[in-house]
Enzyme design. Structure first.
Site, short mmCIF file in Angstrom:
data_model
loop_
_atom_site.label_atom_id
_atom_site.label_comp_id
_atom_site.label_asym_id
_atom_site.label_seq_id
_atom_site.Cartn_x
_atom_site.Cartn_y
_atom_site.Cartn_z
N GLY A 109 0.87 -1.26 0.26
CA GLY A 109 -0.16 0.13 0.37
C GLY A 109 0.89 1.33 0.08
N SER A 111 2.72 4.41 1.19
CA SER A 111 3.02 5.51 2.38
C SER A 111 1.83 6.05 3.33
CB SER A 111 4.22 6.33 1.52
OG SER A 111 5.17 7.07 3.10
N SER A 116 3.00 -0.80 8.17
CA SER A 116 4.20 -1.14 9.77
C SER A 116 2.67 -1.04 10.75
CB SER A 116 4.74 0.39 10.06
OG SER A 116 5.21 0.59 8.42
N SER A 183 6.02 -1.86 -1.93
CA SER A 183 6.06 -2.36 -2.99
C SER A 183 5.06 -2.41 -4.44
CB SER A 183 5.82 -3.91 -3.12
OG SER A 183 4.45 -4.28 -1.73
N1 LIG Z 1 10.55 8.56 -3.49
C1 LIG Z 1 9.91 7.56 -2.09
N2 LIG Z 1 8.66 6.72 -2.28
C2 LIG Z 1 8.84 6.05 -1.35
N3 LIG Z 1 8.06 6.13 -0.16
C3 LIG Z 1 10.28 6.88 0.18
C4 LIG Z 1 10.14 7.46 -1.29
N4 LIG Z 1 11.63 7.66 -0.74
C5 LIG Z 1 11.36 7.68 0.69
N5 LIG Z 1 10.53 6.81 1.03
C6 LIG Z 1 10.68 6.50 2.04
O1 LIG Z 1 10.39 4.82 2.29
C7 LIG Z 1 9.74 3.95 2.88
C8 LIG Z 1 9.20 2.90 1.26
O2 LIG Z 1 10.44 2.03 1.71
P1 LIG Z 1 9.64 0.77 0.54
O3 LIG Z 1 11.05 -0.19 0.35
O4 LIG Z 1 8.83 -0.27 1.61
O5 LIG Z 1 9.20 0.83 -0.83
S1 LIG Z 1 9.71 -0.12 -2.12
O6 LIG Z 1 8.74 -0.84 -1.81
O7 LIG Z 1 10.97 0.11 -2.37
O8 LIG Z 1 8.16 1.18 -2.52
C9 LIG Z 1 8.45 5.02 2.72
O9 LIG Z 1 8.23 4.43 3.52
P2 LIG Z 1 6.27 4.42 4.39
O10 LIG Z 1 5.70 5.09 5.10
O11 LIG Z 1 6.73 3.16 5.39
O12 LIG Z 1 5.73 3.50 3.37
C10 LIG Z 1 9.14 5.97 2.91
O13 LIG Z 1 8.93 6.65 4.94
N1 LIG Z 2 -6.18 0.87 11.23
C1 LIG Z 2 -5.60 2.50 11.11
N2 LIG Z 2 -6.63 4.00 11.73
C2 LIG Z 2 -6.18 5.82 11.94
N3 LIG Z 2 -4.58 5.75 12.02
C3 LIG Z 2 -3.71 4.60 11.21
C4 LIG Z 2 -4.22 2.59 11.25
N4 LIG Z 2 -2.95 2.53 11.29
C5 LIG Z 2 -2.26 3.41 11.16
N5 LIG Z 2 -2.58 4.77 11.15
C6 LIG Z 2 -1.93 6.55 11.31
O1 LIG Z 2 -1.21 6.24 10.11
C7 LIG Z 2 -0.63 6.32 9.89
C8 LIG Z 2 0.61 6.05 8.47
O2 LIG Z 2 1.03 4.85 8.98
P1 LIG Z 2 2.34 3.65 8.58
O3 LIG Z 2 1.65 2.27 9.56
O4 LIG Z 2 3.33 4.36 9.38
O5 LIG Z 2 1.55 3.41 7.26
P2 LIG Z 2 3.19 2.91 6.54
O6 LIG Z 2 3.40 1.61 7.04
O7 LIG Z 2 2.18 2.12 5.14
O8 LIG Z 2 3.92 4.37 6.21
C9 LIG Z 2 0.66 6.49 11.56
O9 LIG Z 2 0.38 8.58 11.95
C10 LIG Z 2 -0.53 5.52 11.87
O10 LIG Z 2 -0.82 6.68 13.53
#
Ligand SMILES: Nc1ncnc2c1ncn2[C@@H]1O[C@H](COP(=O)(O)OS(=O)(=O)O)[C@@H](OP(=O)(O)O)[C@H]1O
Ligand SMILES: Nc1ncnc2c1ncn2[C@@H]1O[C@H](COP(=O)(O)OP(=O)(O)O)[C@@H](O)[C@H]1O
Length: 279
Positions: A109, A111, A116, A183
């Protein structure tokens, strides 16, 4: 009763092992408990594996040159002349020990979609039920194994490929492996699915609209991406391809979000129905 030792890595061929019996080395360093004169209260089923651990040389390939009995070597990518080596402790033995089935739960999904948070809630929920899990979080794996990779498409593909391979090893260990990474490309996720036997890859799609993820923006990354300070950010100027046939779709809208614990329960009941919570 079977006792699990401390987490450890046994490297056959290491000086400690070669200079002594591996079993004694493990015991010396307190990695295994001895019961009834055998490791971990072993039964007959486990006699062979422990024997093979005591004799690392047995793990060498027997190539009888005089009779020209040469084993079938394979090639994988740039690895030539390699030979798969089987061990008599199999996945099913480990699953029996753990009373669960090894599998991969792949959370994908945008970011900020809650990957997480769900991974952690799921790990907590399963741990409370006595199930062994391990979380491979994209962010975390990029701190080590994948720190050489950027967010260019080919590096994301390599990030996903490596995590898919590691997840496969965890599943083979009998562990419920929770991979949580953006992903974004369908082809890469499908390639990870194809690494595992049918049914062992459970794709969970965090179906959360971009505007919800952006409004959460816990790391301030969307703000930076909108300002052009980060380029190639998923959902802004880099694509996200939603799964077409995810096993579980967790839809959330602004103000209509289930709690992470409830979402985790949905996944756990799916695992339960599929029989992954028993050996
Ligand atoms: N350009 C760009 N696009 C998306 N995300 C970015 C980017 N740069 C840094 N980040 C940070 O890296 C986290 C995503 O890493 P991933 O290894 O899950 O990405 S991927 O599957 O390779 O696309 C992602 O973490 P999540 O927010 O937990 O998804 C971001 O914190
Ligand atoms: N089920 C949920 N309902 C409301 N807020 C959520 C929920 N799950 C996560 N969050 C909030 O959304 C934000 C992003 O969550 P996170 O787990 O870091 O997402 P990701 O790993 O996809 O980037 C955080 O601030 C988290 O507290």
């Amino acid at each position: 009763m079977i006792s699990l030792g401390k987490g450890s890595v046994v490297c056959c061929g290491a000086p400690e092992i070669e200079s002594s019996k591996p079993s004694l080395v493990l015991k010396k360093f307190g990695f295994m408990k001895i019961q009834n004169g055998k490791f971990g209260g072993v039964g007959s089923r486990f006699a062979a594996p422990i024997k093979s651990m005591e004799a690392p040389k047995e793990s060498c390939v027997n190539v009888d040159v005089s009779e020209k009995k040469v084993p079938q070597m394979s090639t994988r990518g740039n690895s030539t002349n390699i030979l798969w080596h089987n061990c008599s402790v199999e996945k099913s033995d480990r699953e029996q020990l753990l009373q669960q089935k090894g599998c991969v739960i792949w959370i994908t999904g945008l970011s900020g979609s809650g990957k997480s948070t769900l991974a952690c809630a799921l790990s907590c929920g399963l741990h409370a039920r006595g199930k062994l899990t391990y979380v491979l979080d994209g962010d975390n794996v990029r701190h080590g194994l994948n720190s050489d990779l950027s967010f260019r498409a080919e590096d994301r593909a390599e990030n996903i490929r490596r995590i898919g391979e590691v997840a496969k090893l965890f599943a083979d260990a009998g562990i419920i492996c929770i991979a949580s990474l953006i992903s974004p490309y369908r082809r890469d996720r499908d390639a990870c699915r194809a690494l595992l036997p049918e049914g062992e890859f459970i794709e969970v799609f965090m179906d959360v609209p971009l505007h919800v993820c952006e409004s959460r923006d816990p790391k301030g990354l969307y703000k930076l991406a909108r300002a052009g300070k980060i380029t190639g950010f998923t959902g802004i100027d880099d694509p996200y391809e939603p799964p077409l046939k995810a096993e579980i779709v967790l839809q959330q809208e602004a103000g209509l979000c289930d709690s992470p614990a409830d979402l985790a329960e949905t996944v756990i009941s799916c695992l339960d129905k599929k029989g992954y919570l028993v050996a």
